[in-house]
Design a protein around this motif. Structure first.
Motif: not given
Length: 432
Positions: A14-31, A112-115
């Motif tokens: 029910s929280r829109l920020w949950a998946w984008p937050l996880a995706s952003g953190l994973f993208a930062a680690f991958a970069a 969010v992850g791609v950005f």
């Protein structure tokens, strides 16, 4: 444990920020990891990776980041429009379902992850080097195609999400899935045990909707303290501060029946969510039918479609009705079943049927096709139900006929409804 896991899952959904937050953190680690990998120019793999220099890589990453942010803004606007349409035309109960849908959460997470990946990789580029991290740049190109595919998938899902047929079918399926956990209780329904006058009461400490009842937790507590717990509220019920949620008492051998305070086994939410509430899907169908019959929309065809789907749900519910949830103390001398520990009420088929038919009937008095659909629903349910539900079917049939007599001025329309109701209602009183 299952209740806790479901509550955490619903909280995250029910929280829109949950998946984008996880995706952003994973993208930062991958970069950070891929940006540090250097592929030699003489390696075979280098021929399939990014061929440009650092300046070209910086331009490409800047373009990806800006474009992704633009599309993300457009996506959020589309989502808000879909929510507005769903709330206005269908039911406000569906807002949470749209927010927690995979399409909405998925596209936000991808973009969010791609950005984040593009921006952080752009920051790590060294203008003094002739060659950028080729593997990381190639991954960014792949992410562009993933983002495009996700956007196309999201648009197709949005079109499906605002189609009333899809919304009705989804609500009906949700009801059938939820009711299975109550219908599969072994044995006949167990009547509510007699509650002694000196039983203690578990009171609600806040206003809310019952999301779930942790019957297993209550059973462990009751077995430990030689007590019995009767939960009177059902998932989906509205409770106010100070309202009784459950009654509990100890055995006479346990210090004159005195037991410690029962922990909170009834979980509340500030809004009505599915959880263990199998009737929420029918409530959504009811809201869609009522709004379709309103003067502003005036769509009796949609109301008939809703009644058709609800008929299938109610027939299955009448054939295998939900039973109260019970837990017994293990007793080897009694074939594994001993003293009753917990009895938890559920919403009955008669109650659900009366709520749905009555709600639609009050708004469909002048629509013969809708009333005929309700009468057919009652006929179908009556074929497979027990005596209690059969009484409700007969009462609601009489009320549908009374509504038709009261609100239909055209004799031909009234005759159709009376014919569908049966021979007992074919002769109108007072010469009508």
């Amino acid at each position: 444990m299952r209740i806790v896991i479901n509550r955490v899952r619903q909280f995250m959904a029910s929280r829109l920020w949950a998946w984008p937050l996880a995706s952003g953190l994973f993208a930062a680690f991958a970069a950070s990891v891929l940006g540090a990998i250097k592929v030699p120019s003489e390696a075979t793999l280098a021929r399939f990776l990014w061929p440009g220099d650092t300046q070209a890589a910086a331009s490409m990453l800047g373009f990806i980041a800006s474009t992704t942010l633009t599309v993300l803004t457009t996506t959020i606007s589309m989502t808000l429009i879909v929510l507005q349409v769903a709330s206005g035309n269908f039911s406000h109960q569906l807002l949470r379902d749209f927010i927690s849908s995979r399409a909405v959460r998925g596209i936000l997470a991808v973009y969010v992850g791609v950005f984040s990946y593009s921006l952080l990789l752009l920051r790590s580029l060294d203008s003094k080097q002739d060659r950028p991290p080729q593997l990381a740049m190639t991954v960014s190109m792949v992410l562009v195609f993933v983002a495009v595919a996700t956007f196309i998938w999201y648009v197709s899902r949005v079109v499906d999400m605002v189609r009333v047929d899809s919304v009705i079918d989804k609500s009906a399926r949700r009801t059938l899935r939820r009711v299975d956990q109550f219908a599969e209780v072994p044995g006949p329904p167990v009547p509510v045990p007699e509650v002694p006058e000196d039983a203690r009461t578990l009171l609600a400490e806040e206003f809310g909707y019952v999301q779930a009842i942790d019957v297993d937790h209550a059973a462990r507590w009751a077995e430990k303290h030689d007590a019995t717990v009767v939960v009177s509220v059902r998932p989906g019920d509205t409770v106010i501060v100070g309202e009784s949620l459950a009654r509990y008492w100890g055995t006479p051998a346990d210090h004159d029946g005195e037991v410690p305070e029962l922990p909170s086994v009834v979980y509340l939410e500030s809004e009505r969510v599915s959880g263990q509430d199998y009737s929420l899907g029918l409530r959504q169908l009811h809201d869609i039918a009522v709004r379709a019959l309103s003067a502003g929309i005036n769509d009796p065809t949609t109301a008939q479609h809703v009644i058709g789907q609800a008929t299938s749900v109610l027939r299955d519910l009448a054939r295998e009705p939900a039973k109260p949830i019970v837990r017994y103390e293990e007793d080897e001398d009694a074939d594994g079943q001993g003293r009753l520990l917990v009895w938890a009420a559920v919403r009955t088929t008669a109650e659900v049927l009366q709520s749905f038919v009555g709600g639609v009937r009050r708004y469909a008095g002048g629509e013969p096709d809708v009333l005929i659909g309700l009468l057919r629903m009652l006929d179908v349910v009556e074929e497979v139900c027990d005596d209690d539900v059969r009484v409700v079917c007969r009462l609601e049939r009489d009320r549908v006929v009374a509504a038709a007599r009261r609100e239909m001025a055209e004799p031909a329309d009234l005759a159709r409804v009376l014919e569908a109701a049966g021979s007992t209602h074919r002769t109108p009183p007072n010469g009508l």
